[in-house]
Scaffold this motif. Structure first.
Motif, mmCIF file in Angstrom:
data_model
loop_
_atom_site.group_PDB
_atom_site.id
_atom_site.type_symbol
_atom_site.label_atom_id
_atom_site.label_comp_id
_atom_site.label_asym_id
_atom_site.label_seq_id
_atom_site.Cartn_x
_atom_site.Cartn_y
_atom_site.Cartn_z
ATOM 1 N N TYR A 165 -9.503 20.527 -20.528
ATOM 2 C CA TYR A 165 -10.844 21.069 -20.769
ATOM 3 C C TYR A 165 -11.676 21.055 -19.488
ATOM 4 O O TYR A 165 -12.299 22.059 -19.130
ATOM 5 C CB TYR A 165 -11.548 20.269 -21.872
ATOM 6 N N VAL A 184 -13.143 24.543 -17.690
ATOM 7 C CA VAL A 184 -14.559 24.882 -17.508
ATOM 8 C C VAL A 184 -14.987 24.743 -16.050
ATOM 9 O O VAL A 184 -16.068 25.190 -15.683
ATOM 10 C CB VAL A 184 -15.492 24.059 -18.433
ATOM 11 N N GLN A 212 -16.325 22.441 -31.056
ATOM 12 C CA GLN A 212 -16.239 23.584 -30.143
ATOM 13 C C GLN A 212 -15.159 24.534 -30.663
ATOM 14 O O GLN A 212 -14.012 24.500 -30.220
ATOM 15 C CB GLN A 212 -15.923 23.099 -28.723
ATOM 16 N N ARG A 264 -14.645 27.623 -30.258
ATOM 17 C CA ARG A 264 -14.140 28.668 -29.350
ATOM 18 C C ARG A 264 -12.985 28.166 -28.476
ATOM 19 O O ARG A 264 -12.411 28.936 -27.726
ATOM 20 C CB ARG A 264 -15.253 29.190 -28.465
ATOM 21 N N TRP A 265 -12.680 26.891 -28.582
ATOM 22 C CA TRP A 265 -11.622 26.313 -27.753
ATOM 23 C C TRP A 265 -10.392 26.008 -28.578
ATOM 24 O O TRP A 265 -10.476 25.465 -29.676
ATOM 25 C CB TRP A 265 -12.116 25.034 -27.072
ATOM 26 N N GLU A 287 -10.222 29.247 -23.948
ATOM 27 C CA GLU A 287 -11.513 29.565 -24.554
ATOM 28 C C GLU A 287 -11.500 31.010 -25.029
ATOM 29 O O GLU A 287 -11.078 31.907 -24.316
ATOM 30 C CB GLU A 287 -12.653 29.382 -23.568
ATOM 31 N N HIS A 288 -11.994 31.206 -26.218
ATOM 32 C CA HIS A 288 -12.112 32.534 -26.802
ATOM 33 C C HIS A 288 -13.578 32.942 -26.700
ATOM 34 O O HIS A 288 -14.276 33.055 -27.699
ATOM 35 C CB HIS A 288 -11.650 32.536 -28.254
ATOM 36 N N SER A 289 -14.071 33.165 -25.510
ATOM 37 C CA SER A 289 -15.502 33.361 -25.277
ATOM 38 C C SER A 289 -16.045 34.656 -25.854
ATOM 39 O O SER A 289 -17.231 34.758 -26.142
ATOM 40 C CB SER A 289 -15.806 33.284 -23.784
ATOM 41 N N SER A 290 -15.207 35.653 -26.042
ATOM 42 C CA SER A 290 -15.716 36.931 -26.542
ATOM 43 C C SER A 290 -15.731 37.003 -28.067
ATOM 44 O O SER A 290 -16.180 37.996 -28.621
ATOM 45 C CB SER A 290 -14.866 38.076 -25.992
ATOM 46 N N THR A 311 -17.823 32.755 -33.535
ATOM 47 C CA THR A 311 -17.281 31.514 -34.070
ATOM 48 C C THR A 311 -16.635 31.703 -35.434
ATOM 49 O O THR A 311 -15.571 31.169 -35.707
ATOM 50 C CB THR A 311 -18.396 30.449 -34.163
#
Length: 137
Positions: A36, A40, A78, A80-81, A99-102, A105
């Motif tokens: 992690y 980041v 979290q 998205r992780w 990470e699935h940032s796009s 949730t």
């Protein structure tokens, strides 16, 4: 190293009476924390106790990938992780943070990343290209 783990994680480490199994849990959690921090890009200045991992699969089979471990930061999940974990052998764990940032949730429960593949040395050598050849071109 106790100060690097939350109370929940420390219970996870110590719940097995076998010292070798405790060491394996210690390394597994450490790999998750490192994955992690590296993902980041914040480095070791991040207080590791701010993150807490909840492990749902107590065993990580050698050569198989699991991804049900969950991350909490400052007490908040979290979603998205995703953390893909495997064991290379009896003592070596690998964890990859994705990470699935796009994604929203609420869509995360339906999304599954393809598992990473373990590449052996022969595969790397067989598919390698000379750097000198590409520089000359």
């Amino acid at each position: 190293m106790r100060r690097q783990y939350t109370d929940h994680e420390w219970v996870t480490i110590l719940k097995n009476p076998d010292e070798q199994e405790q060491l394996c849990a210690f390394y597994r959690l450490w790999c998750l924390k490192e994955s992690y921090i590296k993902a980041v890009g914040i480095g070791i200045g991040f207080e590791l106790k701010r993150m807490e991992f909840h492990i749902y699969s107590p065993e990580v089979p050698i050569g198989q990938v699991i991804s049900d471990t969950r991350l909490y930061v400052d007490g908040m999940i979290q979603n998205r992780w995703q953390f893909q974990e495997t064991r290379l052998d009896d003592l070596h764990y690998v964890a990859v943070a994705v990470e699935h940032s796009s994604m929203r949730t609420e869509d995360m429960t339906e999304f599954t990343m393809p598992n990473f593949k373990h590449l052996g040395f022969s595969h790397l050598v067989d598919t390698a290209e000379s750097l000198l050849e590409s520089i000359r071109r």
